[in-house]
Write a protein that holds these residues in place. Sequence first.
Motif, short mmCIF file in Angstrom:
data_model
loop_
_atom_site.label_atom_id
_atom_site.label_comp_id
_atom_site.label_asym_id
_atom_site.label_seq_id
_atom_site.Cartn_x
_atom_site.Cartn_y
_atom_site.Cartn_z
N MET A 167 0.83 -1.22 0.00
CA MET A 167 0.00 0.00 0.00
C MET A 167 0.86 1.27 0.00
SD MET A 167 -3.29 0.86 2.18
CE MET A 167 -4.32 2.28 1.74
N PHE A 168 1.86 1.29 0.87
CA PHE A 168 2.79 2.41 0.88
C PHE A 168 4.19 1.89 0.60
CE2 PHE A 168 -0.65 4.00 3.67
CZ PHE A 168 -0.98 5.15 2.97
N PRO A 169 4.62 1.95 -0.64
CA PRO A 169 5.94 1.41 -0.99
C PRO A 169 7.06 2.20 -0.32
CG PRO A 169 5.03 2.67 -2.83
CD PRO A 169 3.95 2.56 -1.79
N ALA A 170 8.17 1.53 -0.11
CA ALA A 170 9.32 2.20 0.51
C ALA A 170 9.80 3.33 -0.39
CB ALA A 170 10.43 1.18 0.74
N LEU B 257 6.05 7.78 -4.53
CA LEU B 257 5.50 8.91 -3.80
C LEU B 257 4.03 9.15 -4.13
CD1 LEU B 257 6.65 10.86 -1.77
CD2 LEU B 257 7.12 12.43 -3.64
N LYS B 258 3.69 8.90 -5.37
CA LYS B 258 2.30 9.13 -5.78
C LYS B 258 1.31 8.25 -5.02
CE LYS B 258 3.01 11.31 -10.25
NZ LYS B 258 3.16 11.13 -11.71
N LYS B 259 1.79 7.12 -4.53
CA LYS B 259 0.91 6.26 -3.72
C LYS B 259 0.59 6.93 -2.39
CE LYS B 259 1.40 2.50 -6.40
NZ LYS B 259 0.29 1.75 -7.03
N TYR B 260 1.45 7.83 -1.98
CA TYR B 260 1.24 8.52 -0.70
C TYR B 260 0.38 9.77 -0.87
CZ TYR B 260 5.13 5.89 1.41
OH TYR B 260 5.95 4.92 1.90
N ILE B 261 0.52 10.41 -2.01
CA ILE B 261 -0.16 11.70 -2.14
C ILE B 261 -1.41 11.68 -3.00
CG2 ILE B 261 2.02 12.92 -1.71
CD1 ILE B 261 2.24 13.57 -4.59
N GLU C 291 8.69 9.33 5.93
CA GLU C 291 7.97 8.22 5.28
C GLU C 291 6.76 7.76 6.09
OE1 GLU C 291 10.59 5.36 3.63
OE2 GLU C 291 8.98 3.92 3.19
N LEU D 182 4.06 10.56 6.79
CA LEU D 182 3.31 10.86 5.57
C LEU D 182 2.30 9.75 5.26
CD1 LEU D 182 3.00 12.82 3.19
CD2 LEU D 182 4.71 11.47 1.96
N ALA D 183 2.71 8.51 5.48
CA ALA D 183 1.80 7.39 5.25
C ALA D 183 0.61 7.47 6.19
CB ALA D 183 2.55 6.06 5.43
N SER E 52 -1.59 10.39 5.11
CA SER E 52 -2.22 10.02 3.85
C SER E 52 -3.38 9.05 4.08
CB SER E 52 -1.17 9.38 2.94
OG SER E 52 -1.76 8.91 1.76
N GLN F 213 -1.53 -1.39 7.82
CA GLN F 213 -1.51 -0.75 6.50
C GLN F 213 -0.15 -0.15 6.15
OE1 GLN F 213 -4.14 -0.73 4.18
NE2 GLN F 213 -4.89 -2.25 5.63
N THR F 214 0.55 0.33 7.16
CA THR F 214 1.83 0.97 6.89
C THR F 214 3.01 0.01 7.01
OG1 THR F 214 2.08 1.62 9.20
CG2 THR F 214 1.01 3.20 7.73
N PHE G 293 -1.30 18.76 4.87
CA PHE G 293 -1.09 17.72 3.85
C PHE G 293 -1.24 18.30 2.46
CE2 PHE G 293 -2.69 14.29 1.10
CZ PHE G 293 -1.66 13.38 1.23
N VAL H 101 1.72 18.47 -0.39
CA VAL H 101 1.57 17.91 -1.73
C VAL H 101 1.83 18.97 -2.80
CG1 VAL H 101 -0.08 16.91 -3.38
CG2 VAL H 101 0.00 16.06 -1.03
#
Lengths: 96, 96
Positions: free
Chosen positions: A1-4, A88-92, B12, B15-16, B19, B35-36, B81, B85
């Motif tokens: 869901m939130f990639p590193a 990053l787009k997965k976060y925002i 990181e 932000l997760a 988000s 989830q994170t 947030f 962004v």
Amino acid sequence: MFPALDPLLHSELRLAVVSLLMSVDEADFTYIKEQTGATSGNLSVQIDKLTAAGYITVEKGFKGKMPRTTCRITPSGMEAFKGYVKALKKYIAVGK
Amino acid sequence: MFPALDPLLHSELRLAVVSLLMSVDEADFTYIKEQTGATSGNLSVQIDKLTAAGYITVEKGFKGKMPRTTCRITPSGMEAFKGYVKALKKYIAVGK
DNA sequence: AATATTTGGTTTATATTATAAACTTGTTTA
DNA sequence: TAAACAAGTTTATAATATAAACCAAATATT
């Protein structure tokens, strides 16, 4: 869901440097310093880290008699930047 | 050219968390942790920081006999947030 | 001509941060 | 009743970002 997120790029100044280098063929130390508003010391350190990671290359020469440090992004740096933006787009991207 | 990035959100895990909270009405500690993929300790610390900043609120209650910590984003957190962004886009919108 | 200032950085020190490891409190299960 | 689990918190450590101090050479000043 939130990639590193690549920790090398997840740094305000290093991200600015790489972002800048993505948009130009090359840029020298002074120009990068102006554009990012960074201090010399900070910029020097972050350029070293990006170089050590193979994300950019540094060429030291002279403009007349004054030293000049020219930076360029590498293909590997371009890939890393693209990957970082994608992650990053997965976060925002809220609510998707 | 490169606006400052809110250091509270430029992390990181934080932000997760923010988000995630932008996309739901509320979420409890365990769910956020799942989830994170964060460790409990790290999540606990980062939730504290977001709370201290007024970006989220924390409500402690019980689900049956077990403790439950519920988090919600605040209006101020939403604004932060959005601002983050917006600033970030200056970094990742190459060639614009 | 000597001295001060500027340019273009590098090195070192410090303060903050993120993160994991260890611990706590209470609950459920064997 | 003892062991294992749940839901976190606290503390310690390692990494990071950043600024401050420094350096060498070029240029400007008196």
